[in-house]
Every structure is written in structure tokens, then in C-alpha cells.
Scaffold this motif. Structure first.
Motif, PDB file in Angstrom:
ATOM      1  N   UNK A  61       0.847  -1.202   0.000  1.00 66.17           N
ATOM      2  CA  UNK A  61       0.000   0.000   0.000  1.00 66.17           C
ATOM      3  C   UNK A  61       0.877   1.243   0.000  1.00 66.17           C
ATOM      4  N   UNK A  62       1.929   1.210   0.810  1.00 61.91           N
ATOM      5  CA  UNK A  62       2.834   2.355   0.887  1.00 61.91           C
ATOM      6  C   UNK A  62       3.489   2.612  -0.464  1.00 61.91           C
ATOM      7  N   UNK A  63       3.932   1.517  -1.103  1.00 61.26           N
ATOM      8  CA  UNK A  63       4.568   1.644  -2.421  1.00 61.26           C
ATOM      9  C   UNK A  63       3.584   2.217  -3.436  1.00 61.26           C
ATOM     10  N   UNK A  64       2.346   1.761  -3.347  1.00 61.51           N
ATOM     11  CA  UNK A  64       1.305   2.240  -4.274  1.00 61.51           C
ATOM     12  C   UNK A  64       1.106   3.746  -4.109  1.00 61.51           C
ATOM     13  N   UNK A  65       1.021   4.193  -2.834  1.00 61.87           N
ATOM     14  CA  UNK A  65       0.778   5.620  -2.589  1.00 61.87           C
ATOM     15  C   UNK A  65       2.006   6.452  -2.951  1.00 61.87           C
ATOM     16  N   UNK A  66       3.174   5.928  -2.697  1.00 65.49           N
ATOM     17  CA  UNK A  66       4.394   6.658  -3.070  1.00 65.49           C
ATOM     18  C   UNK A  66       4.467   6.840  -4.576  1.00 65.49           C
ATOM     19  N   UNK A  67       4.054   5.800  -5.261  1.00 70.69           N
ATOM     20  CA  UNK A  67       4.038   5.888  -6.719  1.00 70.69           C
ATOM     21  C   UNK A  67       3.030   6.914  -7.205  1.00 70.69           C
ATOM     22  N   UNK A  68       1.917   6.979  -6.526  1.00 66.11           N
ATOM     23  CA  UNK A  68       0.845   7.901  -6.913  1.00 66.11           C
ATOM     24  C   UNK A  68       1.185   9.348  -6.555  1.00 66.11           C
ATOM     25  N   UNK A  69       1.889   9.511  -5.422  1.00 61.80           N
ATOM     26  CA  UNK A  69       2.243  10.856  -4.949  1.00 61.80           C
ATOM     27  C   UNK A  69       3.760  10.935  -4.772  1.00 61.80           C
ATOM     28  N   UNK A  70       4.515  11.031  -5.858  1.00 60.35           N
ATOM     29  CA  UNK A  70       5.974  10.946  -5.779  1.00 60.35           C
ATOM     30  C   UNK A  70       6.635  12.051  -4.964  1.00 60.35           C
ATOM     31  N   UNK A  71       5.986  13.188  -4.832  1.00 65.71           N
ATOM     32  CA  UNK A  71       6.615  14.287  -4.109  1.00 65.71           C
ATOM     33  C   UNK A  71       6.391  14.232  -2.605  1.00 65.71           C
ATOM     34  N   UNK A  72       5.610  13.226  -2.153  1.00 64.45           N
ATOM     35  CA  UNK A  72       5.233  13.211  -0.739  1.00 64.45           C
ATOM     36  C   UNK A  72       5.941  12.086   0.013  1.00 64.45           C
ATOM     37  N   UNK A  73       6.190  12.315   1.274  1.00 67.57           N
ATOM     38  CA  UNK A  73       6.745  11.299   2.158  1.00 67.57           C
ATOM     39  C   UNK A  73       5.564  10.512   2.711  1.00 67.57           C
TER      40      UNK A  73
END
Lengths: 22, 217, 299
Positions: free
Chosen positions: C150-162
């Protein structure tokens, strides 16, 4: 006329669960 | 179930004039298949109606505050009783080697007790001459099936049907079109298409043997 | 007050949000995501985000929003009141997913399962914050499923966010706890003020217990309110195993034309059925076939 076969004959609260629309 | 959903012309549902002359649904012999099929006599058996059902799988009805499992929609449409009488005339002609007989002895069927009501229908006595030869002895009339007259009568039926198909815009061509198909050219069916189609429809009400004769005719 | 619109029509669901505090438009913010109502067989599922400038996290913690799971309903209401009052400090947004929407997603032909629905809803809320000018720098998300994926999915979706996804994140991060309070309060109010779209009379039975499938009160309510033809009111998640089991036993069988034949437990069709032994009967004229008109032998 329903798009399904209901295997029952008898009373059903149609007005309570369905709204008529033209 | 104790109720059905049907579409019928007013004539089928007119109230009876006497208590014992109510409209009656009854099985009669289908003139094409020979099988039991449902028909309706209106009050006083003035008119005969055939009963057809719009019947697809997976349908039921909500009727007011009830649900009905049987999802058929019945159509009651007027039918010429001569089609059913014709069946018995042809049968009698075969069995009695072309003898003239009183109609009430011909239109009898042990399996279908309401069969004699066909003779009560309005206009039957007058129009029987379209399908039978008639002899009068004293006050009694006798009839015998006439293929020649019947074919002439059926041809008129076919022609009337052609007219009705055209005026109702029924597509009768052999090609099948999607209902969403839009052509720049108007699609016109040939006269032969109409006649073939109409013959096919009329054949639903006569024996296969007679249908073949009609086709040749 | 903020949830008044939700209380007017909980069955309608939708998105509800606070105004964006000016400080959140100019300062890097932390944003927490949590949900309420995943497990119950009744009522909506609510997703919530809460966000505030990073440097004001301590003030948030001082409101006592940590450990929201340990709070009683009234305490949650009180804390929510505090969050509402701190409108200069933080903002929030909710997505209310009505039970009928959840059921429809899970039962539609192209299945859309609860996890996918949850992830997409969370993603949409984060995007909503960004679209409204919130300077999101860090995102903290609570999850019940595998956190890494899930974390990887969200990081991919929001690349500028931690992005940080953790189970029980509401106990670890106060911003998630704040989101949790928002979600729970919204769900509680939605269930309390539920507007039955069905006309079930004036004495609507609202004694449905916790709404969890293993709550005897909830099960009893379901049994009492099972209508054999129509099933349950729209408050119930039809896609839940508990509801489906009750429908199987107490409902009237209904068959649809497009039901998946692979779900039919009966044996596959015999090849022999394609070879007719009897002479073929004359088929009805095209006119009747095209219109599904058939002779009637019996009423």
C-alpha cells in the motif's frame, strides 16, 4: 414487468421499497 | 396464481348479458399443430380470440402490492373461427370420403367440449361458404370441405396480411438488420418477400399440408 | 455543525470538508488518513483525512487526540468539537461511502473489492487536499492489509510526498488519530440519523446494536427486518457474508438473466443435448419468434 424471475406469489411491500418514475 | 396480466380489446371483456354467458378461456385444438391451445370466447361466444403470451425467461410481475412469479404478458387478439372449423371440415372430408354433413356433427371433439361454441360465433354461418360447399335439404343445411374455395379464401387472407404488414412497417426481408443499423438508402422489401412472409403467418393457423397447397397456389 | 449536511441525508453519502486554514496553504503539512466502519454489516464506511502544519503537531497532541480507539463515543464527540474549533490550525475532509455503494462495488460483474475501494477513496481524499491548496509534505495512513504494498502504491501515486503506511497508525501518529476521530464521529452520526429511503412506517426499528456481524442484537435486527422479496433496507451491506446467509435462508429465490453460469453448482451441459433425437417440430413463424410471442396451452 421485472427483469428477473421471483419464485413467489403473494404480498410484497412494493411501494415501500420502490419509487415510480416515468 | 389467481391473476394474470393481459392486453385485450374491449370486445373481449364486455360484460355478459346473461349470467351463463360470461367470457370463457378454453382449450381448443390448434388447427396447425393439433395440440391443445388456449382461446377465449367473449360473452355469449360472439367472438373468438386467440391467446398468445409474450414470454421471455426471467420475468415476474409486481402488480400493486403483490409479486407474481408468472412473468408472461398475455395478448388476446380476435381470430377468425373459420380457421378452427376448417380443421374439422378437412378431417371429416377425409374420414367420410367427401360426404355432406350438418356442421354441428362435424365440429365436435371429445377432447374439447367447448368446440361447438365455434359455430355460435358471429358471422360463421354466413361465411362458412368461403371454405365449404353447401347443400340445403328442406330446412337443414349440409356442408362439405372445398379445397378450391378454401385456397381462394386463404389467398385473400394472405393479401390482407400483406397490406397489414406494409401499413405497420414490419420488416419482412430475409436479411437481418440490427435495430441500430441506419442506412442512407431506404430499405424496401420486395413484393415476394411480403407474400412469403404473409403466407408463413397464415400457415400458423392451418395444417402443414394445406400450407404447402397454399404456397403452390 | 460541520456535519449537519451529512446528518440531513446520511444515505446519500458524499464528501464533506472543512475550509482549508490559510496556514495550511503556506506551510508544509502533515496529513493523516483513517477509516471507520470497515467491519460492521450496517451503515456507511467513512474515510477521513486530517491535516495541519508540521510545526503545529504538538498543539494537536495537546488536544488529546492520541489513542482515539480508547475513547468512548461521547469523548470522541468532545474531541471532534475541539478539532472543529481549531479551524485555524487544522482542516479535515470526509468521504462517506453508503452501504448500498459498498455492496454494489463488491457485487458488480467487474468485481471491485473492499480493499481497492478503500485505497482509492484514501487516494482521492489526499488528492482533494492537494487540489485545494494544502501543502502536503508527509502522509500517514492507517491500514489493515499489507502495509508495504500500500505504501509503495501511494508513493508511486504521490511521488513528491513522504508516505508512511502502518497498521494501527492511529496509535502511532496523532494526525492519524485526529482523522480517526473525524471518521468515527461522522459514522456514528450517520448511523444515528440514518434516513431510511424505504417507506417502513413511522415506527422504524432502530435498535440495531453495534452493527457488527457477531453482535446478537445486530443479528436479531437483521432477522426482524428481512423482507423476503426485497431483502433488507439500504442501511445493510448486502455483500456481507452475514447478510447473504440470512437472505439465502429467509429470502425468496430470484434469478436474473445474466447470472454467472460458473457460479451455478449444477453439472455442465451434456454434449448429447446438442444432438436432437426426436424429429424437429415446426418452429413458430419469425414474426412470433422475434417478439417472443408463444402460444399458451395453460394459464
Amino acid at each position: 414487468l421485472l427483469p428477473c424471475s421471483v419464485r413467489f406469489d403473494g404480498a410484497a411491500p412494493v411501494k415501500a421499497f420502490m419509487r415510480e418514475r416515468n | 396464481p389467481e391473476q394474470w396480466v393481459l392486453i385485450a380489446p374491449e370486445a373481449a371483456t364486455e360484460p355478459p348479458k346473461t349470467p351463463d354467458s360470461e367470457p370463457v378461456f378454453t382449450k381448443l385444438r390448434n388447427p396447425s399443430t393439433g395440440e391443445a391451445t388456449l382461446y377465449l370466447f367473449n360473452s355469449g361466444a360472439q367472438q373468438l380470440f386467440e391467446v398468445k403470451a409474450f414470454h421471455e425467461e426471467y420475468h415476474s410481475w409486481f402488480i400493486g402490492e403483490t409479486v407474481q412469479q408468472d412473468g408472461r404478458l398475455l395478448f388476446i387478439t380476435p381470430m377468425d373461427p373459420l380457421f378452427l372449423i376448417l380443421y374439422y371440415l378437412m378431417k371429416a372430408d377425409k374420414e367420410q370420403q367427401g360426404k355432406f354433413q350438418p356442421l354441428d356433427q362435424v365440429v365436435l371433439d371429445s377432447e374439447y367440449p367447448y368446440c361447438p361454441l365455434l359455430l355460435k360465433c358471429e358471422g360463421v354461418k354466413q361465411s362458412i361458404c368461403h371454405i365449404a360447399e353447401e347443400k340445403e335439404i328442406g330446412s337443414q343445411k349440409f356442408h362439405k370441405y372445398s379445397q378450391e374455395k378454401t385456397l381462394k379464401w386463404l389467398k385473400k387472407k394472405v393479401n390482407q396480411t400483406v397490406k397489414a404488414l406494409k401499413s405497420n412497417g414490419i420488416c419482412v426481408g430475409e436479411r437481418i438488420y440490427s435495430s441500430t443499423f441506419v442506412s442512407s438508402k431506404q430499405i424496401t422489401d420486395s413484393e415476394e418477400d411480403y407474400v412469403r412472409y404473409a403466407h408463413g403467418l397464415i400457415s400458423e393457423y392451418i395444417t402443414e399440408e394445406l400450407s404447402k397447397e397454399l404456397s403452390k397456389y | 455543525m460541520a456535519l449537519a449536511e451529512l446528518e440531513r441525508d446520511p444515505a446519500g453519502g458524499g464528501r464533506f470538508s472543512s475550509p482549508v486554514p490559510p496556514s495550511c496553504r503556506s506551510r508544509p503539512c502533515v496529513l493523516g488518513v483513517d477509516e471507520a466502519g470497515r467491519g460492521p454489516v450496517l451503515g456507511p464506511m467513512v474515510y477521513a483525512i486530517c491535516y495541519c502544519p508540521k510545526e503545529q503537531l504538538q498543539e494537536l497532541e495537546a488536544m488529546g487526540v492520541a489513542d482515539s480507539k480508547t475513547l468512548s463515543e461521547s469523548e470522541r464527540e468532545r474531541r471532534f468539537g475541539l478539532l472543529e474549533a481549531a479551524g485555524e490550525l487544522l482542516g479535515w475532509a470526509l468521504q462517506v461511502l453508503p452501504p448500498q455503494h459498498i455492496s454494489a462495488c463488491m457485487q458488480q460483474r467487474a468485481k471491485y473489492n473492499l480493499n481497492e475501494l478503500s485505497h482509492d477513496t484514501a487516494t482521492e481524499l489526499i488528492q482533494h487536499a492537494l487540489d485545494n491548496g494544502v501543502q502536503v509534505a508527509e502522509v500517514f495512513v492507517d491500514t489493515v492489509g499489507p502495509a508495504e504494498k500500500y505504501e509503495a502504491k501511494l508513493r508511486g501515486r504521490f511521488p513528491g510526498l513522504e508516505v508512511t503506511v502502518r497498521p494501527k497508525a492511529d496509535a502511532l501518529f496523532s494526525i492519524v488519530s485526529a482523522a480517526s476521530i473525524c471518521a468515527k464521529v461522522a459514522r456514528d452520526r450517520a448511523v444515528k440519523c440514518w434516513n431510511f429511503t424505504e417507506d417502513l412506517g413511522d415506527d422504524i426499528d432502530r435498535d440495531y446494536g453495534s452493527g457488527y456481524p457477531n453482535d446478537p442484537k445486530t443479528k436479531e435486527w437483521l432477522r426482524r427486518n428481512l423482507q423476503p422479496v426485497f431483502g433488507f433496507p439500504g442501511l445493510v451491506r448486502f455483500s456481507w457474508g452475514t447478510a447473504q446467509e440470512l437472505l439465502r435462508h429467509g429470502g425468496v429465490p430470484v434469478t436474473w438473466a445474466d447470472e454467472d453460469p460458473s457460479q451455478d453448482p449444477s453439472a455442465p451441459t451434456s454434449v448429447l443435448s446438442y444432438f436432437s433425437r426426436s424429429s424437429p417440430r415446426r418452429s413458430p413463424h419469425r414474426f412470433f419468434q422475434e417478439r417472443s410471442l408463444k402460444p399458451v396451452a395453460e394459464l
